[in-house]
Motif scaffolding. Structure first.
Motif, PDB file in Angstrom:
ATOM      1  N   ILE A  78      53.412  42.903  41.864  1.00  0.00           N
ATOM      2  CA  ILE A  78      53.604  41.807  41.207  1.00  0.00           C
ATOM      3  C   ILE A  78      52.534  41.909  40.054  1.00  0.00           C
ATOM      4  N   LEU A 199      53.903  60.352  47.401  1.00  0.00           N
ATOM      5  CA  LEU A 199      54.525  61.214  48.672  1.00  0.00           C
ATOM      6  C   LEU A 199      55.223  60.162  49.230  1.00  0.00           C
ATOM      7  N   THR A 216      50.832  38.975  52.734  1.00  0.00           N
ATOM      8  CA  THR A 216      51.840  38.969  52.916  1.00  0.00           C
ATOM      9  C   THR A 216      53.151  39.326  53.470  1.00  0.00           C
ATOM     10  N   TYR A 381      48.508  34.117  48.039  1.00  0.00           N
ATOM     11  CA  TYR A 381      49.818  34.617  48.075  1.00  0.00           C
ATOM     12  C   TYR A 381      50.228  33.224  48.774  1.00  0.00           C
TER      13      TYR A 381
HETATM   14  C1  B12 Z   1      52.642  51.574  51.605  1.00  0.00           C
HETATM   15  C2  B12 Z   1      52.389  50.878  50.693  1.00  0.00           C
HETATM   16  C3  B12 Z   1      51.666  51.092  49.862  1.00  0.00           C
HETATM   17  C4  B12 Z   1      51.256  52.835  49.895  1.00  0.00           C
HETATM   18  C5  B12 Z   1      51.912  53.804  49.306  1.00  0.00           C
HETATM   19  C6  B12 Z   1      52.373  54.821  49.889  1.00  0.00           C
HETATM   20  C7  B12 Z   1      54.625  55.573  49.406  1.00  0.00           C
HETATM   21  N1  B12 Z   1      53.377  56.938  49.180  1.00  0.00           N
HETATM   22  O1  B12 Z   1      54.600  55.242  49.581  1.00  0.00           O
HETATM   23  C8  B12 Z   1      49.971  52.486  48.513  1.00  0.00           C
HETATM   24  C9  B12 Z   1      48.660  52.639  49.284  1.00  0.00           C
HETATM   25  C10 B12 Z   1      50.166  54.289  47.770  1.00  0.00           C
HETATM   26  C11 B12 Z   1      50.110  51.512  48.236  1.00  0.00           C
HETATM   27  C12 B12 Z   1      49.794  51.458  46.787  1.00  0.00           C
HETATM   28  C13 B12 Z   1      49.765  49.903  46.532  1.00  0.00           C
HETATM   29  N2  B12 Z   1      50.344  49.397  46.091  1.00  0.00           N
HETATM   30 CO1  B12 Z   1      51.510  48.354  48.394  1.00  0.00          CO
HETATM   31  N3  B12 Z   1      52.769  48.584  49.910  1.00  0.00           N
HETATM   32  C14 B12 Z   1      52.547  49.468  50.612  1.00  0.00           C
HETATM   33  C15 B12 Z   1      52.722  48.217  51.618  1.00  0.00           C
HETATM   34  C16 B12 Z   1      51.918  47.991  53.052  1.00  0.00           C
HETATM   35  C17 B12 Z   1      54.979  48.741  52.343  1.00  0.00           C
HETATM   36  C18 B12 Z   1      56.162  49.146  51.197  1.00  0.00           C
HETATM   37  C19 B12 Z   1      57.138  50.200  51.358  1.00  0.00           C
HETATM   38  O2  B12 Z   1      56.853  50.721  51.600  1.00  0.00           O
HETATM   39  N4  B12 Z   1      57.495  49.468  52.494  1.00  0.00           N
HETATM   40  C20 B12 Z   1      58.681  49.898  53.706  1.00  0.00           C
HETATM   41  C21 B12 Z   1      60.101  49.457  52.143  1.00  0.00           C
HETATM   42  C22 B12 Z   1      61.200  50.103  52.165  1.00  0.00           C
HETATM   43  O3  B12 Z   1      60.622  47.986  52.002  1.00  0.00           O
HETATM   44  P1  B12 Z   1      60.390  47.253  50.548  1.00  0.00           P
HETATM   45  O4  B12 Z   1      59.956  47.866  49.478  1.00  0.00           O
HETATM   46  O5  B12 Z   1      60.053  45.778  50.072  1.00  0.00           O
HETATM   47  O6  B12 Z   1      61.945  47.384  50.522  1.00  0.00           O
HETATM   48  C23 B12 Z   1      63.036  46.446  50.851  1.00  0.00           C
HETATM   49  C24 B12 Z   1      62.725  44.710  50.272  1.00  0.00           C
HETATM   50  O7  B12 Z   1      61.933  44.330  49.633  1.00  0.00           O
HETATM   51  C25 B12 Z   1      64.584  44.546  49.772  1.00  0.00           C
HETATM   52  N5  B12 Z   1      64.653  45.089  48.385  1.00  0.00           N
HETATM   53  C26 B12 Z   1      63.436  46.255  47.916  1.00  0.00           C
HETATM   54  N6  B12 Z   1      64.169  46.412  46.437  1.00  0.00           N
HETATM   55  C27 B12 Z   1      65.687  46.179  46.392  1.00  0.00           C
HETATM   56  C28 B12 Z   1      66.649  45.211  45.607  1.00  0.00           C
HETATM   57  C29 B12 Z   1      67.756  44.855  45.413  1.00  0.00           C
HETATM   58  C30 B12 Z   1      68.257  44.550  44.857  1.00  0.00           C
HETATM   59  C31 B12 Z   1      67.571  43.703  46.904  1.00  0.00           C
HETATM   60  C32 B12 Z   1      68.446  42.800  47.512  1.00  0.00           C
HETATM   61  C33 B12 Z   1      66.650  44.132  48.194  1.00  0.00           C
HETATM   62  C34 B12 Z   1      65.291  44.814  47.845  1.00  0.00           C
HETATM   63  O8  B12 Z   1      64.785  45.548  51.011  1.00  0.00           O
HETATM   64  C35 B12 Z   1      64.924  47.108  51.480  1.00  0.00           C
HETATM   65  C36 B12 Z   1      64.945  46.851  52.653  1.00  0.00           C
HETATM   66  O9  B12 Z   1      65.094  46.153  53.504  1.00  0.00           O
HETATM   67  C37 B12 Z   1      53.275  46.919  51.238  1.00  0.00           C
HETATM   68  C38 B12 Z   1      53.687  45.823  52.023  1.00  0.00           C
HETATM   69  C39 B12 Z   1      54.942  45.534  52.729  1.00  0.00           C
HETATM   70  N7  B12 Z   1      54.574  45.855  53.900  1.00  0.00           N
HETATM   71  O10 B12 Z   1      55.972  45.041  52.357  1.00  0.00           O
HETATM   72  C40 B12 Z   1      52.849  47.058  50.059  1.00  0.00           C
HETATM   73  C41 B12 Z   1      52.844  46.479  48.529  1.00  0.00           C
HETATM   74  C42 B12 Z   1      53.635  46.232  48.196  1.00  0.00           C
HETATM   75  N8  B12 Z   1      51.761  47.698  47.800  1.00  0.00           N
HETATM   76  C43 B12 Z   1      51.166  46.300  46.154  1.00  0.00           C
HETATM   77  C44 B12 Z   1      50.792  46.654  45.674  1.00  0.00           C
HETATM   78  C45 B12 Z   1      50.000  45.600  44.809  1.00  0.00           C
HETATM   79  C46 B12 Z   1      50.140  47.813  45.266  1.00  0.00           C
HETATM   80  C47 B12 Z   1      49.358  48.395  44.447  1.00  0.00           C
HETATM   81  C48 B12 Z   1      49.199  47.786  43.044  1.00  0.00           C
HETATM   82  C49 B12 Z   1      47.893  48.211  45.341  1.00  0.00           C
HETATM   83  C50 B12 Z   1      47.076  48.960  44.337  1.00  0.00           C
HETATM   84  N9  B12 Z   1      45.914  47.910  43.567  1.00  0.00           N
HETATM   85  O11 B12 Z   1      46.134  50.132  44.175  1.00  0.00           O
HETATM   86  C51 B12 Z   1      49.678  50.479  44.208  1.00  0.00           C
HETATM   87  C52 B12 Z   1      50.014  50.046  43.801  1.00  0.00           C
HETATM   88  C53 B12 Z   1      51.345  51.522  43.558  1.00  0.00           C
HETATM   89  C54 B12 Z   1      52.990  51.830  43.007  1.00  0.00           C
HETATM   90  N10 B12 Z   1      52.428  52.771  41.643  1.00  0.00           N
HETATM   91  O12 B12 Z   1      52.829  51.236  42.441  1.00  0.00           O
HETATM   92  C55 B12 Z   1      51.641  44.457  47.182  1.00  0.00           C
HETATM   93  C56 B12 Z   1      52.643  44.086  45.928  1.00  0.00           C
HETATM   94  C57 B12 Z   1      53.619  43.187  46.032  1.00  0.00           C
HETATM   95  C58 B12 Z   1      51.926  42.317  44.276  1.00  0.00           C
HETATM   96  N11 B12 Z   1      51.005  42.053  45.124  1.00  0.00           N
HETATM   97  O13 B12 Z   1      51.880  42.489  43.901  1.00  0.00           O
HETATM   98  C59 B12 Z   1      52.262  44.762  48.335  1.00  0.00           C
HETATM   99  C60 B12 Z   1      53.764  43.987  49.552  1.00  0.00           C
HETATM  100  C61 B12 Z   1      51.158  44.450  48.848  1.00  0.00           C
HETATM  101  C62 B12 Z   1      50.653  43.514  48.967  1.00  0.00           C
HETATM  102  N12 B12 Z   1      49.204  43.103  49.267  1.00  0.00           N
HETATM  103  O14 B12 Z   1      51.068  42.298  49.152  1.00  0.00           O
HETATM  104  N13 B12 Z   1      50.654  51.053  48.392  1.00  0.00           N
END
Ligand code: B12
Ligand code: SF4
Length: 473
Positions: A78, A199, A216, A381
Motif C-alpha cells: 500500500i 531472492l 496485519t 492498520y
Molecule cells: C516476506 C515479506 C517481505 C520480504 C520479501 C522477501 C522475498 N524475497 O519475497 C521482504 C523483507 C524483502 C519484504 C519487504 C517489504 N515489505 Co513485506 N512482507 C512479507 C510478508 C511477510 C510475506 C509476503 C509473501 O510472500 N507472502 C506469501 C504470498 C503467497 O502471499 P500473498 O502475496 O499475500 O498472496 C496471496 C494473497 O494475497 C492473494 N493474492 C495475491 N495476489 C493476488 C491477485 C489476485 C487477482 C487475487 C484474486 C489474489 C491475490 O492470494 C495469494 C495466495 O493465497 C508480508 C506479510 C504477509 N504475511 O503477507 C509482508 C508485506 C507484504 N510487506 C509489506 C511491506 C510494506 C514491505 C516493504 C515496503 C517494507 C519496507 N518498508 O521495506 C518492503 C517492500 C519490498 C518490495 N520491493 O516490494 C506489507 C505490504 C502492505 C503494506 N502495509 O503496504 C506486508 C503485507 C506486511 C505489512 N506490514 O502489513 N517483505
C-alpha cells in the motif's frame, strides 16, 4: 455487479497483472501471483502474467495480444511504511486500473496482501469490478465459476463486490483448513527477478497465531498456522534449484511458530542434500542450540528476528511473546554458531518512552555481531489491537483516512522527528544500523551492485555498502 452472459461459459483466459515496481530492499518476486497462476492453470484456465519489472511491452499491449476474459491484479504494497518519508502506491494502482478500463471490458479483479488490509476502501477507490481479500486461490476460482455461469458472487468468502443497490458487499474470508498448494514458478519471471538481486520467496506455512498489536499478518493469512509438509517444501526448493536459484527467502510470517515444523522441514532438506541456502523470519523465543544447528545444516544463512524492541516494558505493550533475555540467548547462539542475523526494531509504539528507547539502544550494543533495521512509528492498520486501542471511529475517522494518507502511531512524549534525530546520531558511530529507507546514494549503489549480479541477504548489502562508504582510517 457485472453479470457475464451464460453464452460465455467457455471464457477461460486470465491475465494476471503485477504492478509492484518498488525496488527496496530489492524488487520482490511476485509469489502471491505464482500461487494464483498455479490454481488457475490446474483448474484449466489459460493464463499470462504481465509483470511491471519483467515485461518490455505495456499492459495495454499485453491485453491486446492476449485478449483476456478476466484480469486479476495483485496489490502487494500500500505504501513504503516509512513514517517520515511515506510514499503511497495507491495512485499507481488507480492509474493502472484506469488504463486497463480504457482498453478492455474484461472484469477487473483485485487481490493481494495490500488489498486484504483495506479491501472495501481500495475497492471503492479503484474501478475494479471485484476484490478478493485474503488467501486468493479458492475464492478466485469460485468467483470465476460464478461469473462464467451467471450465479451469485456476493456470498463467496473473501469476495468484495458492488450490489445492485450500489452498496459494497464484502463477504468474510474463510481460509481453507489446509495449506498444501504449490506455486507455478515461471522461469522468465524467476530469471528477471534474480537478475535484479531478488531472492525467490518460498512459503512453508500460512497464518500466525501470535498477537502483536500492530500486525496485519493474521488478517491476511489467518490466525491459525497451516503447514506444508517437508516433502512439499523440498520439491519446490528442488524446482528453484533446477532454475538456477542458489538462495531463497522463507516468507512465512514466522518460520518457528511450531518447533516440530522447523524440524520436519530442515530434516527433509538435509535428506534431499539440496545445494541451496535460505533465510527466514524467526521469533527469538524458543530458539535452542540444537534447533539452530539443524537449521544451519539445512542451509540457513541468515535470520531476521522480528524483535521490535529490547525493552521488556515495550515488548509487553507491543504484544510480543518473548523477553529480552530470550532475544539475547537467540542472538548469542546465532553468533556462536556463525549464523548471520539482524533484528527488526520499531521505535515509538505504545508505551515507548525516552527511557525504553535508550534501554533498547544500550542493549543493542551488547548483542554480538548483530545488524539492526529500525523503523520509526507504528503504521496503524484496521482490525489490529492498535486500531482497537486507538478506536479512530470514535473520533469520526474511517479506515479510508488511514489508507491513502499513511498514518503512524508515536507514543505521547515522543515525536517521529525526535526519534529520527536520536537514531541518526547513533549512525555516526555505528555502521550496523539501517534506519528507515536507506539514503538515496545507498540505494543507487545497491542497484549497481545488483546489476553486477550481487545478491543475498540484506545484511550482506549493508555490510558491503558500509565498508564502501567508510573511508580507510
Ligand atoms: C516476506 C515479506 C517481505 C520480504 C520479501 C522477501 C522475498 N524475497 O519475497 C521482504 C523483507 C524483502 C519484504 C519487504 C517489504 N515489505 Co513485506 N512482507 C512479507 C510478508 C511477510 C510475506 C509476503 C509473501 O510472500 N507472502 C506469501 C504470498 C503467497 O502471499 P500473498 O502475496 O499475500 O498472496 C496471496 C494473497 O494475497 C492473494 N493474492 C495475491 N495476489 C493476488 C491477485 C489476485 C487477482 C487475487 C484474486 C489474489 C491475490 O492470494 C495469494 C495466495 O493465497 C508480508 C506479510 C504477509 N504475511 O503477507 C509482508 C508485506 C507484504 N510487506 C509489506 C511491506 C510494506 C514491505 C516493504 C515496503 C517494507 C519496507 N518498508 O521495506 C518492503 C517492500 C519490498 C518490495 N520491493 O516490494 C506489507 C505490504 C502492505 C503494506 N502495509 O503496504 C506486508 C503485507 C506486511 C505489512 N506490514 O502489513 N517483505
Ligand atoms: S509480528 Fe510476527 S509474530 Fe507478531 S503477530 Fe505478526 S507475524 Fe505473528
Amino acid at each position: 455487479m457485472i453479470h457475464v452472459s451464460k453464452s460465455a461459459v467457455s471464457l477461460s483466459r486470465v491475465l494476471l497483472v503485477n504492478i509492484n515496481r518498488y525496488d527496496q530492499p530489492y524488487p520482490v518476486y511476485p509469489l502471491g501471483l505464482a500461487y494464483i497462476d498455479s490454481a488457475l492453470r490446474t483448474a484449466g484456465y489459460t493464463t499470462r502474467v504481465w509483470d511491471s519489472l519483467a515485461d518490455k511491452v505495456s499492459v495495454e499491449v499485453a491485453v491486446s495480444e492476449f485478449q483476456p476474459d478476466f484480469i486479476g491484479l495483485s496489490l502487494r504494497n500500500i505504501d513504503t511504511v516509512q513514517c517520515l518519508n511515506p510514499h503511497s502506491f495507491v495512485p499507481e494502482l488507480v492509474e493502472c486500473c484506469e488504463r486497463l478500463r480504457a482498453v478492455t471490458a474484461a472484469p477487473l479483479i483485485l487481490g493481494g496482501s495490500g488489498f486484504s488490509i483495506f479491501p472495501k476502501e481500495l475497492f471503492a477507490l479503484t474501478s475494479v469490478d471485484y476484490g478478493v481479500a485474503g488467501e486468493g486461490e479458492q475464492p478466485l476460482l469460485a468467483l470465476l465459476t460464478a461469473l462464467r455461469t451467471g450465479s451469485a458472487v456476493a456470498d463467496i468468502p473473501g469476495v468484495v463486490c458492488k450490489m445492485a443497490t450500489g452498496s459494497v458487499s464484502a463477504a468474510a474470508c474463510r481460509l481453507s483448513g489446509v495449506f498444501n498448494g504449490a506455486p507455478f514458478h515461471d522461469s522468465r519471471l524467476l530469471q528477471a527477478y534474480a537478475k535484479n538481486g531478488s531472492l525467490p520467496g518460498v512459503q512453508t506455512q500460512r497464518g500466525c497465531p501470535l498477537k502483536c498489536c500492530y500486525c496485519t499478518y493474521p488478517v491476511i493469512e489467518g490466525k491459525r498456522s497451516r503447514f506444508r509438509s517437508g516433502e512439499e517444501i523440498v520439491e519446490e526448493l528442488q524446482q528453484l534449484a533446477a532454475h538456477g536459484m542458489k538462495y531463497a527467502f522463507f516468507v512465512d510470517s514466522v518460520f518457528n511458530t511450531r518447533t516440530s515444523h522447523v524440524v520436519e522441514t530442515c530434516e527433509a532438506i538435509i535428506r534431499a542434500k539440496l545445494d541451496l541456502q535460505w533465510e527466514c523470519f524467526l521469533r527469538p523465543g524458543g530458539v535452542t542450540r540444537e534447533l539452530l544447528q539443524l537449521m544451519k545444516r539445512a542451509g540457513l544463512r541468515h535470520i531476521e528476528f522480528g524483535s521490535d524492541s529490547f525493552s521488556d516494558t515495550t515488548l509487553a505493550s507491543y504484544g510480543k511473546s518473548f523477553s529480552f533475555e530470550e532475544v539475547r540467548e537467540a542472538s548469542e547462539l546465532a553468533a556462536t554458531l556463525g549464523v548471520q542475523y539482524s533484528h527488526f526494531l520499531i521505535f515509538g509504539g505504545p508505551s515507548e518512552t525516552v527511557e525504553t528507547v535508550e534501554e533498547t539502544l544500550a542493549r543493542a550494543v551488547t548483542l554480538p555481531a548483530a545488524f539492526f533495521f529500525a523503523t520509526i512509528g507504528m503504521r496503524i492498520y484496521p482490525d489490529t489491537d492498535l486500531w482497537r486501542m486507538l478506536a479512530p471511529e470514535q473520533h469520526g475517522e474511517t479506515a479510508a483516512d488511514y489508507l491513502v494518507d499513511p498514518r503512524f502511531y508515536v507514543a505521547p512524549g515522543l515525536t517521529a522527528h525526535g526519534l529520527h534525530i536520536r537514531l541518526r546520531e547513533l549512525l555516526k558511530s555505528a555502521s550496523n544500523w539501517i534506519v528507515g529507507d536507506p539514503p538515496a546514494a545507498f540505494s543507487e549503489t545497491m542497484t549497481k551492485l545488483r546489476k553486477r549480479g550481487i545478491s543475498g541477504p540484506m545484511r550482506e548489502y549493508v555490510d558491503l555498502l558500509q565498508r564502501l562508504a567508510t573511508p580507510p582510517r
